[in-house]
Design a protein around this motif. Structure first.
Motif, PDB file in Angstrom:
ATOM      1  N   ALA A  13       0.757  -1.039  -0.079  1.00 26.33           N
ATOM      2  CA  ALA A  13       0.035  -0.025   0.095  1.00 26.33           C
ATOM      3  C   ALA A  13       1.015   1.245   0.122  1.00 26.33           C
ATOM      4  O   ALA A  13       0.627   1.996  -0.547  1.00 26.33           O
ATOM      5  CB  ALA A  13      -0.863  -0.105   1.294  1.00 26.33           C
ATOM      6  N   GLU A  14       1.815   1.179   0.970  1.00 22.26           N
ATOM      7  CA  GLU A  14       2.880   2.458   1.076  1.00 22.26           C
ATOM      8  C   GLU A  14       3.524   2.565  -0.380  1.00 22.26           C
ATOM      9  O   GLU A  14       3.633   3.635  -0.884  1.00 22.26           O
ATOM     10  CB  GLU A  14       3.883   2.261   2.133  1.00 22.26           C
ATOM     11  CG  GLU A  14       4.715   3.360   2.179  1.00 22.26           C
ATOM     12  CD  GLU A  14       6.149   3.357   1.377  1.00 22.26           C
ATOM     13  OE1 GLU A  14       6.517   4.444   1.280  1.00 22.26           O
ATOM     14  OE2 GLU A  14       6.589   2.262   1.193  1.00 22.26           O
ATOM     15  N   VAL A  15       4.033   1.662  -1.264  1.00 27.22           N
ATOM     16  CA  VAL A  15       4.642   1.681  -2.385  1.00 27.22           C
ATOM     17  C   VAL A  15       3.876   2.235  -3.371  1.00 27.22           C
ATOM     18  O   VAL A  15       4.334   3.041  -4.320  1.00 27.22           O
ATOM     19  CB  VAL A  15       5.308   0.243  -2.765  1.00 27.22           C
ATOM     20  CG1 VAL A  15       5.768   0.277  -4.266  1.00 27.22           C
ATOM     21  CG2 VAL A  15       6.430  -0.114  -1.812  1.00 27.22           C
ATOM     22  N   VAL A  16       2.487   1.754  -3.482  1.00 29.73           N
ATOM     23  CA  VAL A  16       1.496   2.099  -4.592  1.00 29.73           C
ATOM     24  C   VAL A  16       1.441   3.799  -4.091  1.00 29.73           C
ATOM     25  O   VAL A  16       1.297   4.414  -5.066  1.00 29.73           O
ATOM     26  CB  VAL A  16       0.343   1.273  -4.267  1.00 29.73           C
ATOM     27  CG1 VAL A  16      -0.852   2.168  -5.138  1.00 29.73           C
ATOM     28  CG2 VAL A  16       0.559   0.038  -4.737  1.00 29.73           C
ATOM     29  N   ALA A  17       1.073   4.046  -3.069  1.00 31.09           N
ATOM     30  CA  ALA A  17       0.824   5.435  -2.576  1.00 31.09           C
ATOM     31  C   ALA A  17       2.146   6.403  -2.934  1.00 31.09           C
ATOM     32  O   ALA A  17       1.863   7.257  -3.520  1.00 31.09           O
ATOM     33  CB  ALA A  17       0.694   5.507  -1.358  1.00 31.09           C
ATOM     34  N   THR A  18       3.331   5.997  -2.728  1.00 29.01           N
ATOM     35  CA  THR A  18       4.684   6.839  -2.953  1.00 29.01           C
ATOM     36  C   THR A  18       4.838   6.924  -4.260  1.00 29.01           C
ATOM     37  O   THR A  18       4.969   8.111  -4.826  1.00 29.01           O
ATOM     38  CB  THR A  18       5.679   6.044  -2.096  1.00 29.01           C
ATOM     39  OG1 THR A  18       5.341   6.074  -0.746  1.00 29.01           O
ATOM     40  CG2 THR A  18       7.044   7.083  -2.593  1.00 29.01           C
ATOM     41  N   SER A  19       4.553   5.859  -5.112  1.00 30.39           N
ATOM     42  CA  SER A  19       4.865   5.682  -6.436  1.00 30.39           C
ATOM     43  C   SER A  19       3.784   6.675  -7.193  1.00 30.39           C
ATOM     44  O   SER A  19       3.979   6.977  -8.373  1.00 30.39           O
ATOM     45  CB  SER A  19       4.731   4.374  -7.144  1.00 30.39           C
ATOM     46  OG  SER A  19       5.728   3.556  -6.498  1.00 30.39           O
ATOM     47  N   SER A  20       2.591   6.702  -6.604  1.00 25.75           N
ATOM     48  CA  SER A  20       1.439   7.653  -7.418  1.00 25.75           C
ATOM     49  C   SER A  20       1.665   8.829  -7.103  1.00 25.75           C
ATOM     50  O   SER A  20       1.167   9.699  -7.903  1.00 25.75           O
ATOM     51  CB  SER A  20       0.287   6.970  -6.706  1.00 25.75           C
ATOM     52  OG  SER A  20      -0.194   5.695  -7.086  1.00 25.75           O
ATOM     53  N   LEU A  21       2.486   9.232  -6.083  1.00 27.83           N
ATOM     54  CA  LEU A  21       2.824  10.778  -6.008  1.00 27.83           C
ATOM     55  C   LEU A  21       3.173  11.439  -7.135  1.00 27.83           C
ATOM     56  O   LEU A  21       2.701  12.463  -7.624  1.00 27.83           O
ATOM     57  CB  LEU A  21       3.762  10.901  -4.862  1.00 27.83           C
ATOM     58  CG  LEU A  21       3.341  10.950  -3.504  1.00 27.83           C
ATOM     59  CD1 LEU A  21       4.621  10.834  -2.430  1.00 27.83           C
ATOM     60  CD2 LEU A  21       2.275  12.052  -3.122  1.00 27.83           C
ATOM     61  N   LYS A  22       4.050  10.665  -7.714  1.00 24.46           N
ATOM     62  CA  LYS A  22       4.701  11.315  -9.150  1.00 24.46           C
ATOM     63  C   LYS A  22       3.586  11.559 -10.195  1.00 24.46           C
ATOM     64  O   LYS A  22       3.195  12.697 -10.795  1.00 24.46           O
ATOM     65  CB  LYS A  22       5.769  10.853  -9.821  1.00 24.46           C
ATOM     66  CG  LYS A  22       6.546  11.348 -11.037  1.00 24.46           C
ATOM     67  CD  LYS A  22       7.780  10.749 -11.207  1.00 24.46           C
ATOM     68  CE  LYS A  22       8.459  11.142 -12.383  1.00 24.46           C
ATOM     69  NZ  LYS A  22       8.474  12.509 -12.579  1.00 24.46           N
ATOM     70  N   ASP A  25       0.908  14.373 -10.234  1.00 16.90           N
ATOM     71  CA  ASP A  25       1.132  15.741 -10.846  1.00 16.90           C
ATOM     72  C   ASP A  25       0.925  16.777  -9.728  1.00 16.90           C
ATOM     73  O   ASP A  25       0.099  17.783 -10.209  1.00 16.90           O
ATOM     74  CB  ASP A  25       0.641  15.942 -12.110  1.00 16.90           C
ATOM     75  CG  ASP A  25       1.149  17.079 -12.998  1.00 16.90           C
ATOM     76  OD1 ASP A  25       2.342  17.237 -12.908  1.00 16.90           O
ATOM     77  OD2 ASP A  25       0.654  17.568 -13.704  1.00 16.90           O
ATOM     78  N   GLY A  26       1.335  16.605  -8.801  1.00 16.27           N
ATOM     79  CA  GLY A  26       1.176  17.754  -7.581  1.00 16.27           C
ATOM     80  C   GLY A  26      -0.538  17.642  -7.283  1.00 16.27           C
ATOM     81  O   GLY A  26      -1.190  18.729  -6.749  1.00 16.27           O
ATOM     82  N   PHE A  27      -1.131  16.542  -7.064  1.00 19.84           N
ATOM     83  CA  PHE A  27      -2.412  16.386  -6.822  1.00 19.84           C
ATOM     84  C   PHE A  27      -3.347  16.859  -7.722  1.00 19.84           C
ATOM     85  O   PHE A  27      -4.357  17.317  -7.311  1.00 19.84           O
ATOM     86  CB  PHE A  27      -2.673  16.629  -5.326  1.00 19.84           C
ATOM     87  CG  PHE A  27      -2.015  15.591  -4.201  1.00 19.84           C
ATOM     88  CD1 PHE A  27      -2.522  14.730  -4.090  1.00 19.84           C
ATOM     89  CD2 PHE A  27      -0.753  16.562  -3.641  1.00 19.84           C
ATOM     90  CE1 PHE A  27      -1.742  13.794  -3.227  1.00 19.84           C
ATOM     91  CE2 PHE A  27      -0.101  15.498  -2.463  1.00 19.84           C
ATOM     92  CZ  PHE A  27      -0.688  14.172  -2.311  1.00 19.84           C
ATOM     93  N   SER A  28      -3.128  17.066  -8.863  1.00 20.42           N
ATOM     94  CA  SER A  28      -3.802  17.754  -9.965  1.00 20.42           C
ATOM     95  C   SER A  28      -4.547  16.380 -10.601  1.00 20.42           C
ATOM     96  O   SER A  28      -5.518  17.003 -11.435  1.00 20.42           O
ATOM     97  CB  SER A  28      -3.222  18.579 -10.997  1.00 20.42           C
ATOM     98  OG  SER A  28      -2.038  17.819 -11.704  1.00 20.42           O
ATOM     99  N   ARG A  29      -4.212  15.483 -10.455  1.00 22.53           N
ATOM    100  CA  ARG A  29      -4.801  14.239 -11.458  1.00 22.53           C
ATOM    101  C   ARG A  29      -5.468  13.306 -10.334  1.00 22.53           C
ATOM    102  O   ARG A  29      -5.051  12.863  -9.371  1.00 22.53           O
ATOM    103  CB  ARG A  29      -3.814  13.394 -12.140  1.00 22.53           C
ATOM    104  CG  ARG A  29      -2.993  14.251 -13.286  1.00 22.53           C
ATOM    105  CD  ARG A  29      -2.136  13.533 -14.063  1.00 22.53           C
ATOM    106  NE  ARG A  29      -2.629  12.495 -14.714  1.00 22.53           N
ATOM    107  CZ  ARG A  29      -2.200  11.182 -14.858  1.00 22.53           C
ATOM    108  NH1 ARG A  29      -0.874  11.027 -14.354  1.00 22.53           N
ATOM    109  NH2 ARG A  29      -2.669  10.380 -15.462  1.00 22.53           N
TER     110      ARG A  29
END
Length: 110
Positions: A13-22, A25-29
Motif C-alpha cells: 500500500a505504501e509503495v503504491v501510494a508513494t509511486s503514485s505521488l509522481k 502531478d501535484g495532486f492535479s490528477r
C-alpha cells in the motif's frame, strides 16, 4: 490476520501510494491522487495493528527498507528513472540489512 501478511500489505500500500505521488502531478490528477491517499491510509492503519505483536523497530526497519527498494525499482520501471551502480549497491545493502534483521536478530521475535 498474520502480522507478516499485514506487514506485506502495508508495504504494498505504501509503495503504491508513494509511486503514485509522481503520477498525481501535484495532486492535479484524480486517480493517482486517490491512490496516494488510500495507499497511505491502508498502510498507516495496518502499522499500529502489526506493532501489537511485533517490535516497533523491526516493523519500521522492514517497512522502510523494503519500501525504499520497491519504490526505487518501480521508479525505474514506470518512470524510466535509471539506477546506477552505487544505487544498486545501496539497495543491496538495504536488502542485506533486512535479511540480517530477520535471520539473526533476536529483536525479530523468533
Amino acid at each position: 490476520m498474520n502480522s507478516y501478511l499485514m506487514l506485506a500489505i502495508a508495504i504494498v500500500a505504501e509503495v503504491v501510494a508513494t509511486s503514485s505521488l509522481k503520477a498525481s502531478d501535484g495532486f492535479s490528477r484524480l486517480l493517482p491522487s486517490v491512490l496516494v491517499v488510500v495507499g497511505y491510509v491502508i498502510s498507516f492503519y495496518l502499522l499500529p495493528q502489526i506493532m501489537k505483536t511485533l517490535p516497533v523497530g523491526m516493523v519500521y526497519a522492514i517497512w522502510c527498507g523494503v519500501g525504499i527498494v520497491a519504490v526505487a525499482l518501480v521508479g525505474q520501471v514506470l518512470y524510466k528513472q535509471m539506477l546506477d551502480g552505487p544505487a544498486y549497491l545501496g539497495i543491496g545493502l538495504i536488502v542485506a540489512g533486512v535479511v540480517v534483521l530477520q535471520a539473526m536478530s533476536k529483536t525479530s521475535g523468533h
